[in-house]
Write a protein that holds these residues in place. Structure first.
Motif, PDB file in Angstrom:
ATOM      1  N   GLU A 188    -129.471 -23.392  -8.726  1.00 47.75           N
ATOM      2  CA  GLU A 188    -130.279 -22.261  -9.152  1.00 47.75           C
ATOM      3  C   GLU A 188    -129.549 -20.958  -8.870  1.00 47.75           C
ATOM      4  O   GLU A 188    -129.064 -20.713  -7.770  1.00 47.75           O
ATOM      5  N   LYS A 189    -129.463 -20.125  -9.869  1.00 48.65           N
ATOM      6  CA  LYS A 189    -128.732 -18.858  -9.755  1.00 48.65           C
ATOM      7  C   LYS A 189    -129.605 -17.797  -9.106  1.00 48.65           C
ATOM      8  O   LYS A 189    -130.669 -17.454  -9.596  1.00 48.65           O
ATOM      9  N   LYS A 190    -129.139 -17.303  -7.983  1.00 48.42           N
ATOM     10  CA  LYS A 190    -129.846 -16.191  -7.349  1.00 48.42           C
ATOM     11  C   LYS A 190    -129.422 -14.886  -8.011  1.00 48.42           C
ATOM     12  O   LYS A 190    -128.411 -14.811  -8.697  1.00 48.42           O
ATOM     13  N   GLU A 191    -130.221 -13.865  -7.811  1.00 49.70           N
ATOM     14  CA  GLU A 191    -129.854 -12.565  -8.357  1.00 49.70           C
ATOM     15  C   GLU A 191    -128.518 -12.121  -7.754  1.00 49.70           C
ATOM     16  O   GLU A 191    -128.335 -12.186  -6.531  1.00 49.70           O
ATOM     17  N   PRO A 192    -127.569 -11.691  -8.572  1.00 42.10           N
ATOM     18  CA  PRO A 192    -126.284 -11.253  -8.039  1.00 42.10           C
ATOM     19  C   PRO A 192    -126.468 -10.136  -7.018  1.00 42.10           C
ATOM     20  O   PRO A 192    -127.330  -9.274  -7.174  1.00 42.10           O
ATOM     21  N   ALA A 193    -125.661 -10.199  -5.975  1.00 42.98           N
ATOM     22  CA  ALA A 193    -125.743  -9.159  -4.950  1.00 42.98           C
ATOM     23  C   ALA A 193    -125.370  -7.801  -5.539  1.00 42.98           C
ATOM     24  O   ALA A 193    -124.508  -7.697  -6.411  1.00 42.98           O
ATOM     25  N   ASP A 194    -126.051  -6.778  -5.078  1.00 52.20           N
ATOM     26  CA  ASP A 194    -125.744  -5.424  -5.528  1.00 52.20           C
ATOM     27  C   ASP A 194    -124.587  -4.906  -4.686  1.00 52.20           C
ATOM     28  O   ASP A 194    -124.754  -4.534  -3.530  1.00 52.20           O
ATOM     29  N   PRO A 231    -117.046  -1.666  -0.599  1.00 52.92           N
ATOM     30  CA  PRO A 231    -115.703  -1.078  -0.767  1.00 52.92           C
ATOM     31  C   PRO A 231    -114.942  -1.732  -1.912  1.00 52.92           C
ATOM     32  O   PRO A 231    -115.026  -2.950  -2.103  1.00 52.92           O
ATOM     33  N   ILE A 232    -114.242  -0.933  -2.695  1.00 52.82           N
ATOM     34  CA  ILE A 232    -113.398  -1.459  -3.762  1.00 52.82           C
ATOM     35  C   ILE A 232    -112.121  -2.001  -3.136  1.00 52.82           C
ATOM     36  O   ILE A 232    -111.409  -1.290  -2.426  1.00 52.82           O
ATOM     37  N   LEU A 233    -111.849  -3.264  -3.388  1.00 55.42           N
ATOM     38  CA  LEU A 233    -110.660  -3.896  -2.826  1.00 55.42           C
ATOM     39  C   LEU A 233    -109.407  -3.437  -3.545  1.00 55.42           C
ATOM     40  O   LEU A 233    -108.403  -3.087  -2.933  1.00 55.42           O
ATOM     41  N   PHE A 234    -109.459  -3.438  -4.869  1.00 53.55           N
ATOM     42  CA  PHE A 234    -108.344  -2.880  -5.630  1.00 53.55           C
ATOM     43  C   PHE A 234    -108.804  -2.558  -7.049  1.00 53.55           C
ATOM     44  O   PHE A 234    -109.799  -3.086  -7.541  1.00 53.55           O
ATOM     45  N   GLY A 240    -110.081  -2.426 -14.709  1.00 51.22           N
ATOM     46  CA  GLY A 240    -111.236  -2.893 -13.946  1.00 51.22           C
ATOM     47  C   GLY A 240    -111.001  -2.772 -12.461  1.00 51.22           C
ATOM     48  O   GLY A 240    -109.969  -2.288 -12.006  1.00 51.22           O
ATOM     49  N   ASP A 241    -111.983  -3.211 -11.692  1.00 48.55           N
ATOM     50  CA  ASP A 241    -111.845  -3.220 -10.237  1.00 48.55           C
ATOM     51  C   ASP A 241    -112.544  -4.444  -9.689  1.00 48.55           C
ATOM     52  O   ASP A 241    -113.294  -5.130 -10.395  1.00 48.55           O
ATOM     53  N   ILE A 242    -112.292  -4.744  -8.437  1.00 49.66           N
ATOM     54  CA  ILE A 242    -112.964  -5.840  -7.759  1.00 49.66           C
ATOM     55  C   ILE A 242    -113.333  -5.378  -6.354  1.00 49.66           C
ATOM     56  O   ILE A 242    -112.552  -4.702  -5.684  1.00 49.66           O
ATOM     57  N   ARG A 243    -114.553  -5.729  -5.944  1.00 50.94           N
ATOM     58  CA  ARG A 243    -115.079  -5.254  -4.661  1.00 50.94           C
ATOM     59  C   ARG A 243    -115.085  -6.371  -3.628  1.00 50.94           C
ATOM     60  O   ARG A 243    -115.127  -7.556  -3.970  1.00 50.94           O
ATOM     61  N   ILE A 287    -115.206 -13.275   5.178  1.00 53.96           N
ATOM     62  CA  ILE A 287    -114.124 -12.384   5.617  1.00 53.96           C
ATOM     63  C   ILE A 287    -114.053 -11.105   4.789  1.00 53.96           C
ATOM     64  O   ILE A 287    -113.124 -10.310   4.959  1.00 53.96           O
ATOM     65  N   GLY A 288    -115.025 -10.902   3.903  1.00 52.73           N
ATOM     66  CA  GLY A 288    -115.022  -9.683   3.098  1.00 52.73           C
ATOM     67  C   GLY A 288    -113.880  -9.622   2.116  1.00 52.73           C
ATOM     68  O   GLY A 288    -113.391  -8.531   1.789  1.00 52.73           O
TER      69      GLY A 288
END
Length: 587
Positions: free
Chosen positions: A328-334, A339-342, A362-365, A502-503
């Motif tokens: 079951e898919k939970k609501e994606p975390a906001d 922090p933006i990783l890159f 684009g970016d990834i957090r 580990i973030g």
């Protein structure tokens, strides 16, 4: 039959009950600790090896959260085939019905391929005896009173013709020579070779030699050849391997067309969305991989898949898995505040072959998993490799761990030596044992040399090696390939927990809709012309990305009301029409 107590996690609340189950358990009183409390999840945990199934915890639980069930055990007297003394044993067989597709679902190593060999007539079952039947006529007599009696009698008399699409399609070039055109002309018994070739998108490959085809192209050719042969029973062993989502739906259409002609189909499949879409009835195979496998009674498709996910067979009172598989898919975390990783800019890559990829910025957090989805040959692997290359060559300090699509073992030592090498200090921790070794079921592989592993074993080790490294971003290209349903779920949980703990972040290329739905928080959507041109979107919100992707594929997905798992709507069905007219392809 062994009996154990199991806990309903939704009802169990140790913090509110006074731990009655622990107090009344005879094994706990003797110091064996069959019942323990997982404080982090706030549930009781019952050790299957220590529990005797006495029922004291059932009587003492105020929330009725504990029940006693049977657990799988060999079924004396129901053996169908045994591979030698102390060898693997298969119990029971599934039904084969004209005008219906019988789906088979279960873990790797519990006998699915053995079932197909027996039903196709290539393996004479011995019913667990050294001097078993000498012919399929004798086999038919062993099934007296069962609907399989008529099947084996007709098989013995040559009145049933069986066609099998094998699992190991990479071996096809060793036994089939010539171009694609020559092969389909050679096997065409129904005059529909080019109709099937068009459906499986083989038109541009007709003059290519079979030994030059990729895995996905070989799979499509194998499906095409099975379709154009004339038979009474068609068997498909893992037809979705190497195919993208659109190709899987085309394969499903091809198989359903065979059923519509009144033929019998038997399907072994790990992609639950495809299995659900194609099958009319479902059998569950359970047991101990490599030791024995038991074929369940037939279920309706929806119920069969749900029972498999739950891990409990109610009619047989069998608990075949300690915990349910919850897709079951939970609501994606906001993560807008994370922090933006890159951040990456526009990407343009061109090859001498003429293929070109363009990716939008684009970016990834930190803490998120991004899924890459689109057709084969559209540039997904190129995108991941380019991300890895640019980060490795930059001064950003972002550390990368990469699992490639095709795994070629270059490490000649044992699995344990490999994981110790890449995991370093992380390897010996309790967390590593729980989240990597136990979750990916690598304990029995640790002393095996890496080059001796099977495809599925090698995939799990490759995922483990990728997650073992200390990194900021994990790049995994098709990590569910060759894995069964349970292993795909375990892999997805391992990736999600590693990233969250580990973030870090992850980019995952995936074709299995359920795995993608469970794992990805944002979607990078790929489009274009396979082998010629590909374009990648920026990371999109999960729902928007899935909706746009499914729109391009031309299918709609609803959610099962009991489990929340994605289910593909039948084309032209009422719900399919309503969703498409509303522009909603992903519910």
């Amino acid at each position: 039959m062994p009996r154990i107590a199991v806990v309903d996690a939704k009802r169990c609340k140790p913090s509110k009950c006074g731990l009655e189950c622990m107090k009344y358990c005879p094994m706990n009183k003797s110091g064996i600790e069959a019942v323990q409390i997982d404080e982090e999840r706030d549930i009781a945990v019952i050790d299957e090896e220590k529990c005797t199934g006495c029922g004291m915890c059932v009587k003492s639980c105020p929330f009725e959260a504990v029940t006693v069930v049977n657990v799988p055990a060999p079924l004396e007297g129901e053996e169908v085939h045994r591979y030698g003394v102390n060898g693997f044993v298969l119990y029971r067989l599934p039904v084969v019905r004209a005008g219906a597709a019988t789906g088979i679902i279960g873990s790797n190593g519990v006998g699915k391929t053995t079932v197909l060999k027996i039903l196709s007539g290539s393996l004479l079952p011995n019913f667990g005896k050294e001097n078993g039947p000498s012919s399929f006529n004798e086999v038919a007599s062993m099934f007296r009173g069962h609907e399989l009696q008529a099947y084996f009698k007709e098989l013995a008399e040559g009145r049933i013709k069986v066609v099998v699409k094998p699992e190991m399609i990479d071996r096809i070039p060793q036994v089939v020579k010539g171009t694609v055109r020559e092969v389909i002309d050679r096997f065409d018994e129904r005059g529909e070779a080019y109709k099937a070739a068009e459906l499986m998108e083989l038109e541009k490959l007709l003059d290519r030699s079979v030994d030059k085809l990729s895995g996905g192209e070989l799979q499509r050719l194998a499906l095409c050849v099975a379709y154009i042969r004339e038979a009474d029973v068609y068997m498909f062993d893992e037809p979705s391997n190497y195919l993208d989502v659109k190709q899987r739906m085309r394969a499903a259409k091809l198989i359903r067309d065979i059923v519509s002609r009144g033929k019998a189909v038997v399907l072994v499949e790990h992609d639950l969305a495809m299995l659900d879409y194609v099958s009319d009835i479902v059998h569950i195979l359970y047991g101990v991989p490599g030791a024995y496998g038991i074929v369940s009674q037939p279920y309706g498709t929806r119920m069969g898949v749900n029972v498999f996910l739950e891990g409990y067979l109610p009619d047989e009172n069998i608990r075949m898995r300690r915990e349910p598989i919850e897709f079951e898919k939970k609501e994606p975390a906001d993560r807008r505040g994370a922090p933006i990783l890159f951040t990456y800019g526009s990407i343009e890559v061109s090859y001498d072959s003429g293929f070109k990829l363009e990716a939008m910025p684009g970016d990834i957090r930190r803490g998120e998993v991004i899924g890459c989805v689109g057709p084969n040959g559209i540039g997904k692997t190129t995108f991941v490799v380019e991300i890895a290359r640019s980060l490795s060559s930059s001064s950003s300090g972002v550390k990368v761990s990469y699992k490639p699509q095709y795994i070629k073992p270059t490490f000649d030592g044992t699995v344990e030596e490999l994981l110790k090498t890449v995991g370093r200090g992380f390897y010996g921790t309790k967390l590593y044992q729980t989240e990597i070794i136990s979750r990916l079921e690598l304990g029995k592989l640790l002393d095996r040399r890496v080059p001796t592993l099977s495809g599925g074993e090698l995939q799990r080790v490759a995922v483990a090696a990728c997650l073992s490294r200390e990194a900021d971003i994990y790049l995994l290209d098709e990590p569910s390939a060759h894995l069964d349903v349970e292993q795909r779920y375990a892999m997805a949980k391992a990736v999600a927990r590693r990233v969250e703990s580990i973030g870090a972040a992850a980019i995952v290329v995936e074709h299995d809709i359920m795995t993608l739905d469970y794992l990805a928080e944002r979607i990078v959507l790929f489009d274009g012309e396979p082998g010629v041109y590909g374009k990648a979107s920026p990371p999109m919100p999960h729902h928007d990305g899935m909706n746009e992707f499914l729109k391009r594929v031309g299918i709609t997905i609803r959610r099962d009301p009991s489990t929340g798992r994605p289910r593909v709507n039948k084309p032209g069905s009422r719900l399919d029409r309503e969703m498409k007219s509303a522009g909603v392809y992903y519910w």
